[in-house]
Design an enzyme around this catalytic site. Structure first.
Site, short mmCIF file in Angstrom:
data_model
loop_
_atom_site.label_atom_id
_atom_site.label_comp_id
_atom_site.label_asym_id
_atom_site.label_seq_id
_atom_site.Cartn_x
_atom_site.Cartn_y
_atom_site.Cartn_z
N HIS A 472 17.81 7.44 8.26
CA HIS A 472 18.69 6.75 9.21
C HIS A 472 20.13 6.76 8.71
O HIS A 472 20.72 5.73 8.43
CB HIS A 472 18.20 5.32 9.45
CG HIS A 472 16.82 5.24 10.02
ND1 HIS A 472 16.06 4.09 9.97
CD2 HIS A 472 16.08 6.17 10.65
CE1 HIS A 472 14.89 4.33 10.56
NE2 HIS A 472 14.89 5.59 10.98
N ALA A 473 20.70 7.94 8.62
CA ALA A 473 22.05 8.10 8.08
C ALA A 473 23.10 7.70 9.12
O ALA A 473 23.06 8.16 10.27
CB ALA A 473 22.27 9.56 7.68
#
Length: 536
Positions: A472-473
Site C-alpha cells: 500500500h505505497a
C-alpha cells in the site's frame, strides 16, 4: 503505434489503476486524444486473470518490477521484496483484489490539511461513480459504474467460526464496511467478476481502447518528462532499444504509482536539488518533497495449525488441485476464485479511540515460511494485521540517471513509537480472536510467532524479523500547501505547468484501507478537474 514525434492532447504515463480510469474518462465523447504509455506488457498471462494467481505474481519478473526495500534495523536488517505491477493494469493486475474505501475521517483529514474538495462528502460521489455493486445503502454504494465489487462466493466453516468468535469478543457485525461505518467484522468485498480478476485494464481501459482517440503503447519505458521552460511538452520513452518521443498538447499526467512517479520526476530534473545534483541530473525545478513522505502498511501474521476441518491447504495440493483447476475452468468457482483474505476486522486497539486504527484479515489457509505465496500441505489458518494510519515516513530516491536502475525505497516501517505500540496491541488482539471458544474445536497449536512470544519486546522483535509490506505505497508526491507538498489540490505539480500527478503518491495521509479503491476515486475526481481546466 504512435508515429515518431506524434502528439496527443493528453499523455498518461502508466496504465495502472489511475491511468486506466483517466484514459477512459478523458476520452469520453471523442473530444480529446489520449496516449497511454506502459512499461510492462499486455495482461494476457493466465495468472493475471485467475484470482488465486495473485500468489504466483508476487515475484514474477515478467509482470512485476520486483523492487526491494532498503535493509533497516526496523526490518531486522532485511531488504524485502517490494512488488509493483509491470503489466497493463499495473498493480491492479497483481494485487489481492480487496475493495476497501476507508473511513470518512481519512478524507476529512485531507480537507482539513487545506486540500479543497477532498473531504469525504466531496469524494464519496467519485467512489460511487466508479463502482457497480449490488446490495448496500445507495447513499454510499454505486450501482452503475465500471468496477464490479463482489462478495465471497464460498463461506468456509473456519470463516464462520472466526466471525462467531469475533462477535463473542464484542466486535460488532458489519455486513458493509464500505457503508455508513467501518468498524466491525464481516466478509471482504473484492474486485472479482464471474470468478475472474477485474483489473483497471479490464474495467476501464479495454472499453476505452475501442475508441479511435485512445492509443496504448506497451513495453514503453518513459525516461523523462520533456519541458519547454517550465511547461511540460511531452515525454521521451525507450521501446525496443530505441529512444522515442510523444508530445502533449494539453497535459502530461504521471500515473506510475508511488514508486515510479517520484522516480520519473527526479529523472526529469524535478525534485530535491541536492539529490539531483549528486546524480548529475540538471535541475529543471527544485521541489524538496518529491519522493519524500513515502508510507506503507506493515503486516505480521499469526499462523495456526488446525485439526478436524479441511482448509484451503489440502485443496491446493495433489489430485485435489487438479479438481480445483477443472472446477475453475468449468464454473469459475473453487479455491482459484478466492482472494487471499476472506474475513476482515476493523478494530480499535485502545478504548479511548473514536475510530478503528487496526485492520485484520482471516484466511482458512496457511503459507509456507520463506516461500512466497505457497500454501502449506498441512492444514492451517492465518490472521494478519496492520496499523491503518501509520505515522512512519520514508522515501523513494533515484539511484542513477538511468531509468532502468531501480530507485532506493525505504518505507521506514515502525520508526514512529505510536506505530510500534499500535502494532503490538493489534497483534495481541489478533491472537485473542484466534483463541475464541468458537475456533477451539479446530485450534491445534500456534505455529507463528509461537507461544514463546508474549512480552512487548518479543512481539516487536517478531514484527521486525518477520513483518512485510501490505503493498500500500502512498505519499511520495503528496498533495498540499506546505513546503514538502508536490502537487496542489488539483493535482498540478507546484511551480510547473501542464504537469499533474494522479495516483496513490498524492495521498497526504494513509487511508484506513487497502489503497486501490481510493486510487480509483482519485483518478475519477482528477478526470473531472482536468476536463474542467481544459474548458475555455
Amino acid at each position: 503505434m504512435a508515429d515518431e514525434g506524434a502528439s496527443f492532447d493528453y499523455v498518461i504515463v502508466g496504465a495502472g489503476s489511475a491511468g486506466c480510469v483517466l484514459a477512459n474518462r478523458l476520452s469520453e465523447g471523442g473530444g480529446a486524444t489520449v496516449c497511454v504509455l506502459e512499461a510492462g506488457g499486455p495482461d494476457r498471462h493466465p495468472y493475471v486473470h485467475i484470482p488465486a494467481g495473485f500468489t504466483k505474481m508476487l515475484d514474477h519478473p515478467g509482470l512485476n518490477w520486483c523492487y526491494r526495500t532498503e535493509a533497516t534495523p526496523n526490518t531486522g536488517g532485511r531488504a524485502m521484496l517490494y512488488p509493483r505491477g509491470k503489466v497493463v493494469g499495473g498493480s491492479s493486475s497483481i494485487n489481492g483484489h480487496l475493495y476497501v474505501r476507508g473511513q470518512p475521517l481519512d478524507y476529512d483529514t485531507w480537507g482539513q490539511l487545506g486540500n479543497r474538495g477532498w473531504s469525504y462528502d466531496d469524494v464519496l460521489p467519485y467512489f460511487r461513480r466508479s463502482e457497480e455493486r449490488q446490495g448496500g445503502d445507495e447513499q454510499f454504494r454505486g450501482r452503475s459504474g465500471m468496477l464490479h465489487v463482489s462478495d465471497v462466493h464460498e463461506k468456509h466453516p473456519l470463516c464462520e467460526a472466526y466471525i462467531e468468535g469475533a462477535l463473542a469478543a464484542g466486535i460488532p457485525p458489519n455486513p458493509d464496511y464500505n457503508g455508513a461505518t467501518q468498524e466491525g467484522v464481516g466478509y471482504y468485498q473484492r474486485t472479482i467478476r464471474g470468478g475472474r480478476r477485474l483489473s483497471a485494464a479490464r474495467a476501464f481501459l479495454k472499453p476505452a481502447l475501442k475508441r479511435p482517440n485512445v492509443e496504448l503503447i506497451t513495453r514503453a519505458l518513459v525516461t523523462r518528462v520533456d519541458f519547454a521552460g517550465r511547461r511540460a511538452s511531452g515525454v521521451s520513452y525507450r521501446k525496443a532499444g530505441r529512444e522515442q518521443r510523444v508530445g502533449a498538447r494539453r497535459e502530461v499526467i504521471l500515473a506510475g504509482g508511488a514508486v515510479n512517479s517520484p522516480q520519473l520526476l527526479q529523472l526529469s530534473g524535478v525534485g530535491p536539488g541536492g539529490l539531483l545534483r549528486d546524480l548529475g541530473i540538471p535541475v529543471v525545478h527544485e521541489l524538496a518533497g518529491v519522493g519524500e513522505g513515502f508510507r506503507d502498511h506493515y503486516l505480521n501474521r499469526i499462523t495456526v495449525r488446525t485439526r478436524g476441518v479441511r482448509t484451503l491447504n489440502e485443496r491446493a495440493h495433489g489430485w485435489r488441485l487438479g479438481l480445483e483447476i477443472a472446477r475453475w475452468l468449468t464454473t469459475r468457482g473453487g479455491i482459484l476464485a478466492f482472494s487471499p483474505a476472506h474475513v476482515g476486522v476493523f478494530i480499535r486497539t485502545r478504548d479511548h479511540l473514536e475510530h478503528p486504527d487496526f485492520q485484520l484479515t482471516f484466511t482458512p489457509a496457511s503459507y509456507s515460511a520463506g516461500v512466497i505465496g505457497t500454501l502449506e500441505a498441512a492444514p492451517g489458518m492465518t490472521s494478519a494485521g496492520w496499523m491503518m494510519r501509520p505515522e512512519s515516513k520514508g522515501y523513494v530516491r533515484a539511484r542513477s540517471p538511468d531509468p532502468e536502475t531501480p530507485p532506493a525505497i525505504d518505507p521506514n516501517y515502525l520508526d514512529d513509537p505510536l506505530d510500534r505500540g499500535t502494532h503490538i496491541a493489534g497483534m495481541r488482539r489478533a491472537r485473542e480472536l484466534l483463541r475464541q471458544p468458537a475456533l477451539a474445536p479446530f485450534f491445534d497449536h500456534e505455529v507463528m510467532p509461537g507461544e514463546a512470544v508474549r512480552s512487548d519486546d518479543e512481539w516487536l522483535d517478531y514484527a521486525r524479523r518477520e513483518g512485510t509490506t501490505v503493498f500500500h505505497a502512498i505519499g511520495s508526491c503528496k498533495m498540499g500547501r506546505d513546503p514538502m507538498a508536490v502537487v496542489d489540490d488539483r493535482l498540478r505539480v507546484h511551480g510547473l505547468e501542464r504537469l499533474r500527478v494522479v495516483d496513490a503518491s498524492i495521498m497526504p495521509t494513509m487511508p484506513s484501507a487497502n489503497t486501490n479503491a481510493a486510487t480509483y476515486m482519485i483518478a475519477e475526481k482528477a478526470s473531472d478537474m482536468i476536463r474542467d481546466d481544459a474548458r475555455p
